[in-house]
Each structure stands twice: as C-alpha cells, then as structure tokens.
Design a protein around this motif. Structure first.
Motif, PDB file in Angstrom:
ATOM      1  N   VAL A 128      37.866  67.783  -0.931  1.00 51.59           N
ATOM      2  CA  VAL A 128      38.553  69.066  -1.064  1.00 51.59           C
ATOM      3  C   VAL A 128      38.487  69.801   0.269  1.00 51.59           C
ATOM      4  CG1 VAL A 128      38.110  69.273  -3.536  1.00 51.59           C
ATOM      5  CG2 VAL A 128      36.454  70.191  -1.898  1.00 51.59           C
ATOM      6  N   GLN A 129      39.395  70.749   0.448  1.00 51.86           N
ATOM      7  CA  GLN A 129      39.413  71.602   1.635  1.00 51.86           C
ATOM      8  C   GLN A 129      38.715  72.921   1.308  1.00 51.86           C
ATOM      9  OE1 GLN A 129      41.728  71.624   4.863  1.00 51.86           O
ATOM     10  NE2 GLN A 129      40.991  69.525   4.721  1.00 51.86           N
ATOM     11  N   ILE A 130      37.691  73.260   2.082  1.00 53.27           N
ATOM     12  CA  ILE A 130      37.001  74.529   1.849  1.00 53.27           C
ATOM     13  C   ILE A 130      36.697  75.201   3.188  1.00 53.27           C
ATOM     14  CG2 ILE A 130      35.961  73.805  -0.325  1.00 53.27           C
ATOM     15  CD1 ILE A 130      33.361  73.386   1.149  1.00 53.27           C
ATOM     16  N   PRO A 131      36.588  76.552   3.210  1.00 55.01           N
ATOM     17  CA  PRO A 131      36.256  77.261   4.451  1.00 55.01           C
ATOM     18  C   PRO A 131      34.919  76.774   5.009  1.00 55.01           C
ATOM     19  CG  PRO A 131      36.994  78.793   2.771  1.00 55.01           C
ATOM     20  CD  PRO A 131      36.793  77.481   2.083  1.00 55.01           C
ATOM     21  N   THR A 132      34.944  76.330   6.262  1.00 55.94           N
ATOM     22  CA  THR A 132      33.755  75.755   6.891  1.00 55.94           C
ATOM     23  C   THR A 132      33.460  76.465   8.202  1.00 55.94           C
ATOM     24  OG1 THR A 132      34.277  73.598   5.911  1.00 55.94           O
ATOM     25  CG2 THR A 132      32.716  73.619   7.741  1.00 55.94           C
ATOM     26  N   MET A 133      32.229  76.914   8.345  1.00 53.66           N
ATOM     27  CA  MET A 133      31.800  77.619   9.552  1.00 53.66           C
ATOM     28  C   MET A 133      31.422  76.602  10.631  1.00 53.66           C
ATOM     29  SD  MET A 133      29.446  80.555   7.683  1.00 53.66           S
ATOM     30  CE  MET A 133      28.316  79.367   6.954  1.00 53.66           C
ATOM     31  N   PHE A 134      31.482  77.039  11.893  1.00 53.90           N
ATOM     32  CA  PHE A 134      31.115  76.140  12.995  1.00 53.90           C
ATOM     33  C   PHE A 134      30.293  76.884  14.039  1.00 53.90           C
ATOM     34  CE2 PHE A 134      31.925  74.683  17.350  1.00 53.90           C
ATOM     35  CZ  PHE A 134      31.387  73.402  17.268  1.00 53.90           C
ATOM     36  N   LYS A 135      29.288  76.188  14.565  1.00 50.50           N
ATOM     37  CA  LYS A 135      28.501  76.727  15.678  1.00 50.50           C
ATOM     38  C   LYS A 135      27.888  75.572  16.450  1.00 50.50           C
ATOM     39  CE  LYS A 135      26.354  80.538  15.761  1.00 50.50           C
ATOM     40  NZ  LYS A 135      26.949  80.999  17.040  1.00 50.50           N
ATOM     41  N   LYS A 136      27.953  75.665  17.767  1.00 53.41           N
ATOM     42  CA  LYS A 136      27.279  74.698  18.636  1.00 53.41           C
ATOM     43  C   LYS A 136      26.138  75.428  19.331  1.00 53.41           C
ATOM     44  CE  LYS A 136      28.089  71.381  22.381  1.00 53.41           C
ATOM     45  NZ  LYS A 136      29.104  70.791  23.303  1.00 53.41           N
ATOM     46  N   ALA A 137      24.902  75.024  19.018  1.00 50.97           N
ATOM     47  CA  ALA A 137      23.737  75.709  19.575  1.00 50.97           C
ATOM     48  C   ALA A 137      22.504  74.836  19.384  1.00 50.97           C
ATOM     49  CB  ALA A 137      23.543  77.067  18.905  1.00 50.97           C
ATOM     50  N   GLU A 138      21.365  75.313  19.897  1.00 47.63           N
ATOM     51  CA  GLU A 138      20.102  74.596  19.747  1.00 47.63           C
ATOM     52  C   GLU A 138      19.441  74.977  18.431  1.00 47.63           C
ATOM     53  OE1 GLU A 138      16.878  74.812  22.497  1.00 47.63           O
ATOM     54  OE2 GLU A 138      17.737  73.313  23.820  1.00 47.63           O
ATOM     55  N   PHE A 139      19.119  73.957  17.624  1.00 45.74           N
ATOM     56  CA  PHE A 139      18.423  74.171  16.361  1.00 45.74           C
ATOM     57  C   PHE A 139      17.367  73.079  16.184  1.00 45.74           C
ATOM     58  CE2 PHE A 139      22.697  75.931  15.482  1.00 45.74           C
ATOM     59  CZ  PHE A 139      22.344  77.211  15.068  1.00 45.74           C
ATOM     60  N   LYS A 140      16.423  73.328  15.306  1.00 48.94           N
ATOM     61  CA  LYS A 140      15.486  72.268  14.934  1.00 48.94           C
ATOM     62  C   LYS A 140      16.233  71.264  14.066  1.00 48.94           C
ATOM     63  CE  LYS A 140      11.153  72.904  14.151  1.00 48.94           C
ATOM     64  NZ  LYS A 140       9.861  73.333  13.587  1.00 48.94           N
ATOM     65  N   PHE A 141      16.058  69.986  14.377  1.00 49.09           N
ATOM     66  CA  PHE A 141      16.860  68.933  13.754  1.00 49.09           C
ATOM     67  C   PHE A 141      16.004  67.668  13.630  1.00 49.09           C
ATOM     68  CE2 PHE A 141      19.504  65.152  14.402  1.00 49.09           C
ATOM     69  CZ  PHE A 141      20.475  65.307  13.431  1.00 49.09           C
ATOM     70  N   ALA A 142      16.363  66.806  12.686  1.00 49.96           N
ATOM     71  CA  ALA A 142      15.686  65.509  12.565  1.00 49.96           C
ATOM     72  C   ALA A 142      16.569  64.523  11.826  1.00 49.96           C
ATOM     73  CB  ALA A 142      14.350  65.662  11.846  1.00 49.96           C
ATOM     74  N   GLU A 143      16.408  63.256  12.165  1.00 53.89           N
ATOM     75  CA  GLU A 143      16.988  62.137  11.412  1.00 53.89           C
ATOM     76  C   GLU A 143      15.837  61.478  10.684  1.00 53.89           C
ATOM     77  OE1 GLU A 143      19.871  60.552  10.935  1.00 53.89           O
ATOM     78  OE2 GLU A 143      21.285  61.134  12.514  1.00 53.89           O
ATOM     79  N   SER A 144      15.890  61.461   9.352  1.00 59.06           N
ATOM     80  CA  SER A 144      14.815  60.863   8.567  1.00 59.06           C
ATOM     81  C   SER A 144      15.265  59.528   7.991  1.00 59.06           C
ATOM     82  CB  SER A 144      14.398  61.795   7.422  1.00 59.06           C
ATOM     83  OG  SER A 144      13.513  61.132   6.544  1.00 59.06           O
ATOM     84  N   HIS A 145      14.624  58.438   8.474  1.00 60.86           N
ATOM     85  CA  HIS A 145      14.951  57.117   7.937  1.00 60.86           C
ATOM     86  C   HIS A 145      14.425  56.973   6.509  1.00 60.86           C
ATOM     87  CE1 HIS A 145      16.499  55.807  11.781  1.00 60.86           C
ATOM     88  NE2 HIS A 145      15.374  56.189  12.383  1.00 60.86           N
ATOM     89  N   GLU A 146      13.282  57.611   6.248  1.00 58.20           N
ATOM     90  CA  GLU A 146      12.692  57.534   4.909  1.00 58.20           C
ATOM     91  C   GLU A 146      13.601  58.186   3.866  1.00 58.20           C
ATOM     92  OE1 GLU A 146       8.477  58.574   2.594  1.00 58.20           O
ATOM     93  OE2 GLU A 146       8.770  59.154   4.686  1.00 58.20           O
ATOM     94  N   LEU A 147      14.183  59.341   4.225  1.00 56.02           N
ATOM     95  CA  LEU A 147      15.082  60.040   3.292  1.00 56.02           C
ATOM     96  C   LEU A 147      16.524  59.568   3.427  1.00 56.02           C
ATOM     97  CD1 LEU A 147      13.821  63.742   3.638  1.00 56.02           C
ATOM     98  CD2 LEU A 147      13.269  62.100   1.822  1.00 56.02           C
TER      99      LEU A 147
END
Length: 289
Positions: free
Chosen positions: A178-197
């Motif tokens: 579906v098409q829905i209103p989506t916000m966008f921002k490019k900035a520094e945030f805490k992030f992770a890729e979890s292989h377990e999850l």
C-alpha cells in the motif's frame, strides 16, 4: 527482626528483568488474540495493577501473580514501583504521566500494603484513553476494579522535515503493498544489524536524549512472524541493543496511528494508543482489573 533491603540499582534490575520476561509473555498473548493486526501495548502499565492485586491477595493467588510479573516478594513490590515511577517522571525532554485508581464498595476494607501502593489520581492520559471503566465494568459480583493509566509524549531530538514526507510503498505482506505517507531523514543514529534476530535496529532519540524509540525491522518482507518468535527470548533483544553503534542512516519511517483494545481471557482489559509523525511520538495506555 532485621530485614536487608536491596539497593536502588538492584531493585531496578529486578524490575527490568521481570518486565522483560512479562513483556515477552504479554506480547505473545496479544499477537495470538490479534493475528495479522497492527497492535500497540504497554506491558509495564499492566504490571502495576497486577502488583496491586498481589498485595491484596494471599496464598497461592498471591504467589502466582508475583511469579507472572517476575517480582520475588511484597517488600520488593512496595519499593520498586514508587522508585521507578519517580525516576521515569524525572526523564528530561519528554512528558510522562502515570496514575493508579481503585474503585471499591463504600464499606470495603483493604490491606495497608495495597492501599499504600494504590494512589488515586485524576485523568493522566491527556484524554487519549476513554471509557476504560464504565457501568458495564461493575456487577453484583464486583469486589474491586483497579485501573492504571500511562501517558507519554516526546518530540524528536532531530525532527523530520514535513516537506520530505511523501507517499511510498509499504509492504503489508509479500502479496500486499500500500501507499502511505512516509517520513525521510538522513542523519547519524544508533543502528545495528542483528543476525540472531535477522533484523535491523534503529534508535530515534527524543529531546533531552534520555528517552528514545527503538525500531526493529525484519530483513524479510514476511519476516515478522519469525521475529516475533525470536523476541520471546528477552536476552536476544538485549544482545542486539548492546551491539548498536552510531552511523549515518537513510531513515524512511511511515507516519502511523494505532489504537488497540485487548481482553486477555477476561483477566484484564487493556487499551493503548500511539501516534508517530514528523514532530515525535505520543502514546497512552490504560489497564483495568
């Protein structure tokens, strides 16, 4: 008789561990009751009326309730909620309100411990939760109704630009987009890729930088059921959070508003609300027993 009381840090760890386990169980039950639906819930706000009920109970019922919410005894129960509620209200940059209310017969007698933990306060959800208790909540067999309410409002530390919000694809399932209103921002945030999850984690801080929203996105479009199964083990999420780091991220976040009413096997009634937009997030939860 001398009683050794735990330190504040130990008390908070006991509640945190109990809340993690209870949240996992509560989440599992909510998903069962609302298959395929978007839901919002607050397990922490459910713990407080259950803790009140434990203090009003004796024998097997008392022990079973404490086991469910992961608290070892009444002494800890009486200490932990006032302490944590005080700490939460002191969080900078966000609005956080909590309240408990008890509806009792006029001639009712209550245990001292129960009354001490249960303070009667007026509406503390900014009118986001309505009609949790009405005339249908009472009958000739009703002995007490316990109500807990929680309200949260936080503005993003770094707000989204409304001019960049556009309709984008949102994958409800592999077969439905579906098409829905989506916000966008490019900035520094805490992030992770979890292989377990098998998922990505993103942390969006609120003003004051003492509270944040944690978002978990499964890597696969149809990966939500598998992620829900993995989140039944609280340590899996804790490990993933510990591995988060600061990095520049392109964030595409749908605007959304969810309201949920949950009746878990007629044990308790729970209503919850959340709205996320460019300014921040607003949420409320209320529970009655």
């Amino acid at each position: 008789m001398a009683v050794a009381l735990a330190s504040n840090n130990e008390i908070e760890k006991i509640l945190n561990d109990g809340n993690n386990v209870f949240t996992s169980k509560f989440f599992e039950e909510v998903v069962k009751e609302k298959p395929g639906e978007s839901v919002v819930m607050s397990a922490f706000s459910v713990m407080q009326p259950l803790a009140q009920l434990a203090l009003a109970s004796v024998g097997h019922s008392h022990d079973e309730i404490l086991k469910v919410i992961g608290l070892p005894n009444d002494n800890v129960t009486k200490e932990v909620f006032p302490l944590v509620n005080s700490r939460l209200r002191a969080v900078k940059g966000v609005e956080l309100k909590m309240a408990n209310k008890i509806y009792l017969p006029l001639d009712a007698k209550i245990k001292e411990d129960f009354g001490a933990l249960s303070k009667s306060v007026e509406d503390h959800t900014n009118h986001r939760i309505k009609n949790l208790v009405n005339s249908d909540s009472f009958s000739d067999n009703t002995r007490a109704v316990l109500v807990n309410a929680l309200y949260f409002k936080g503005s993003w530390l770094d707000k989204f630009d409304k001019a960049l919000t556009t309709d984008r694809d949102f994958h409800v399932s592999k077969d439905k987009t579906v098409q829905i209103p989506t916000m966008f921002k490019k900035a520094e945030f805490k992030f992770a890729e979890s292989h377990e999850l098998d998922a990505k984690l993103l942390e969006l801080p609120y003003e004051g930088e003492e509270a944040s929203m944690l978002i978990i996105l499964p890597n696969e479009i149809d990966g939500l059921p598998a992620l829900q199964e993995k989140l039944k083990v609280p340590s899996a999420l804790e490990t993933a959070i510990d591995n988060m780091y600061k990095v520049e991220v392109n964030v595409y976040l749908p605007k959304f508003k969810i309201e949920t009413q949950i009746d878990l096997k007629k044990i308790l009634m729970s209503k919850a609300f959340i709205e996320v937009n460019e300014e921040g997030a607003e949420a409320a939860a209320a529970n009655g027993k």
